[in-house]
Design a protein around this motif. Structure first.
Motif, mmCIF file in Angstrom:
data_model
loop_
_atom_site.group_PDB
_atom_site.id
_atom_site.type_symbol
_atom_site.label_atom_id
_atom_site.label_comp_id
_atom_site.label_asym_id
_atom_site.label_seq_id
_atom_site.Cartn_x
_atom_site.Cartn_y
_atom_site.Cartn_z
ATOM 1 N N VAL A 184 0.838 -1.195 0.000
ATOM 2 C CA VAL A 184 0.000 0.000 0.000
ATOM 3 C C VAL A 184 0.877 1.249 0.000
ATOM 4 C CG1 VAL A 184 -1.719 1.345 1.290
ATOM 5 C CG2 VAL A 184 -1.880 -1.160 1.207
ATOM 6 N N GLU A 185 0.579 2.154 -0.919
ATOM 7 C CA GLU A 185 1.357 3.396 -0.997
ATOM 8 C C GLU A 185 0.836 4.375 0.056
ATOM 9 O OE1 GLU A 185 2.439 6.916 -4.247
ATOM 10 O OE2 GLU A 185 1.602 4.988 -4.912
ATOM 11 N N LYS A 186 1.732 4.821 0.897
ATOM 12 C CA LYS A 186 1.325 5.733 1.964
ATOM 13 C C LYS A 186 0.995 7.108 1.394
ATOM 14 C CE LYS A 186 4.129 3.602 5.594
ATOM 15 N NZ LYS A 186 5.234 3.821 6.580
ATOM 16 N N PRO A 187 -0.109 7.703 1.844
ATOM 17 C CA PRO A 187 -0.452 9.049 1.373
ATOM 18 C C PRO A 187 0.545 10.071 1.920
ATOM 19 C CG PRO A 187 -1.908 8.394 3.159
ATOM 20 C CD PRO A 187 -1.093 7.179 2.820
ATOM 21 N N LYS A 188 0.818 11.078 1.115
ATOM 22 C CA LYS A 188 1.737 12.119 1.554
ATOM 23 C C LYS A 188 1.024 13.074 2.502
ATOM 24 C CE LYS A 188 4.616 12.037 -2.604
ATOM 25 N NZ LYS A 188 5.141 12.821 -3.754
ATOM 26 N N GLN A 189 1.694 13.408 3.564
ATOM 27 C CA GLN A 189 1.116 14.319 4.539
ATOM 28 C C GLN A 189 1.168 15.744 4.017
ATOM 29 O OE1 GLN A 189 2.966 14.172 8.375
ATOM 30 N NE2 GLN A 189 1.530 15.599 9.323
ATOM 31 N N GLN A 190 0.010 16.397 4.057
ATOM 32 C CA GLN A 190 -0.062 17.776 3.619
ATOM 33 C C GLN A 190 0.320 18.701 4.773
ATOM 34 O OE1 GLN A 190 -0.653 18.764 0.480
ATOM 35 N NE2 GLN A 190 -0.821 16.603 -0.105
ATOM 36 N N PRO A 191 1.369 19.492 4.600
ATOM 37 C CA PRO A 191 1.783 20.372 5.688
ATOM 38 C C PRO A 191 0.711 21.415 5.992
ATOM 39 C CG PRO A 191 2.920 20.957 3.655
ATOM 40 C CD PRO A 191 2.197 19.667 3.382
ATOM 41 N N TYR A 192 0.436 21.597 7.292
ATOM 42 C CA TYR A 192 -0.555 22.589 7.693
ATOM 43 C C TYR A 192 0.124 23.937 7.900
ATOM 44 C CZ TYR A 192 -3.862 25.257 10.462
ATOM 45 O OH TYR A 192 -4.686 26.246 10.921
ATOM 46 N N ILE A 193 -0.406 24.958 7.249
ATOM 47 C CA ILE A 193 0.122 26.307 7.404
ATOM 48 C C ILE A 193 -0.850 27.097 8.264
ATOM 49 C CG2 ILE A 193 0.837 28.417 6.223
ATOM 50 C CD1 ILE A 193 1.427 26.718 3.752
ATOM 51 N N ALA A 194 -0.387 27.444 9.454
ATOM 52 C CA ALA A 194 -1.260 28.131 10.405
ATOM 53 C C ALA A 194 -1.549 29.551 9.953
ATOM 54 C CB ALA A 194 -0.604 28.146 11.781
ATOM 55 N N SER A 195 -2.777 29.975 10.186
ATOM 56 C CA SER A 195 -3.164 31.352 9.910
ATOM 57 C C SER A 195 -3.023 32.148 11.194
ATOM 58 C CB SER A 195 -4.611 31.384 9.415
ATOM 59 O OG SER A 195 -4.991 32.696 9.084
ATOM 60 N N PHE A 196 -2.870 33.452 11.081
ATOM 61 C CA PHE A 196 -2.748 34.281 12.275
ATOM 62 C C PHE A 196 -3.068 35.727 11.933
ATOM 63 C CE2 PHE A 196 1.393 33.950 10.243
ATOM 64 C CZ PHE A 196 1.823 35.266 10.167
ATOM 65 N N TYR A 197 -3.255 36.524 12.964
ATOM 66 C CA TYR A 197 -3.503 37.954 12.813
ATOM 67 C C TYR A 197 -2.220 38.730 13.111
ATOM 68 C CZ TYR A 197 -8.656 37.981 12.460
ATOM 69 O OH TYR A 197 -9.961 37.845 12.045
ATOM 70 N N ASP A 198 -1.994 39.811 12.362
ATOM 71 C CA ASP A 198 -0.887 40.702 12.702
ATOM 72 C C ASP A 198 -1.372 41.690 13.761
ATOM 73 O OD1 ASP A 198 -2.489 42.530 11.355
ATOM 74 O OD2 ASP A 198 -1.229 42.591 9.567
ATOM 75 N N GLU A 199 -0.514 42.606 14.153
ATOM 76 C CA GLU A 199 -0.843 43.529 15.237
ATOM 77 C C GLU A 199 -2.060 44.390 14.917
ATOM 78 O OE1 GLU A 199 1.363 46.944 18.019
ATOM 79 O OE2 GLU A 199 2.472 45.877 16.464
#
Length: 214
Positions: free
Chosen positions: A19-34
């Protein structure tokens, strides 16, 4: 389990090997600036979420840590606030939710004492005064079970994690603000600390991460 089955001679080979392992999708966190955070503070004024948003954004707390803050954790004399108690949701075997209240954070590093920021101190004192007034006005209708907690509503009931998960995006939508998760206030705090020249080790300790790499 399958490898053990092969080892014990129950099956000739492990069907999962091919079974081919699925590639993990990197999570990019969102945030607020000042600027976005200041706008959020302004729009949250007068709401039940106001103080919770301020405390979470300034200290980068996890939701369970913020909801678990007690008045005993705030030392107004020495100007400190200690994170050592959490409030979180859990489910029993039947899928029924219940509330966990415990004197234990996520890890050893999560238990930390931080300086009491003046803006937070002022907001806490205001909340304390309001709670006393609500208790006086509501009398017998006021819940006395959670008076040791900071984040309770107008009737003294503790704010639950699922309430925060619903109320926060609802507030953002109502005020026309860009959607982020409540947890992203923690990322916003980290980003602002970094942009203001705070070292990575200090940020790790401020946020209560156990490892520098996090």
């Amino acid at each position: 389990a399958l490898q053990t089955a092969v080892k014990n001679g129950l099956i000739p080979l492990n069907p999962a090997d091919n079974v081919e392992k699925p590639k993990q999708q990197p999570y990019i966190a969102s945030f607020y600036d000042e600027e976005s955070l200041n706008l959020l503070f302004d729009k949250a004024q007068g709401t039940r979420m106001e103080l919770l948003i301020i405390v979470t954004a300034f200290y980068g707390l996890r939701r369970s840590e913020a909801l678990g803050l007690k008045w005993s954790a705030v030392d107004f004399k020495n100007k400190t606030i200690t994170v050592s108690h959490v409030v979180a949701d859990a489910e029993d075997d039947n899928g029924k939710k219940y509330l966990i209240q415990r004197n234990r954070t996520k890890n050893k590093a999560s238990c930390r004492t931080l300086p009491l920021i003046p803006q937070v101190e002022a907001a806490l004192l205001k909340k304390k005064e309001m709670d006393e007034e609500y208790s006086r006005v509501c009398r017998r209708s006021y819940c006395k079970d959670y008076t040791s907690y900071i984040f309770i509503d107008e009737l003294g009931r503790i704010l639950k994690p699922d309430y925060v998960s619903r109320a926060f995006p609802s507030l953002l939508k109502k005020q026309g603000l860009r959607h982020i998760r409540f947890h992203d206030l923690r990322h916003s705090c980290a980003s602002l600390l970094l942009n203001n020249g705070v070292g990575m080790k200090a940020i790790q300790e401020w946020l209560g991460h156990s490892h520098f790499s996090t």
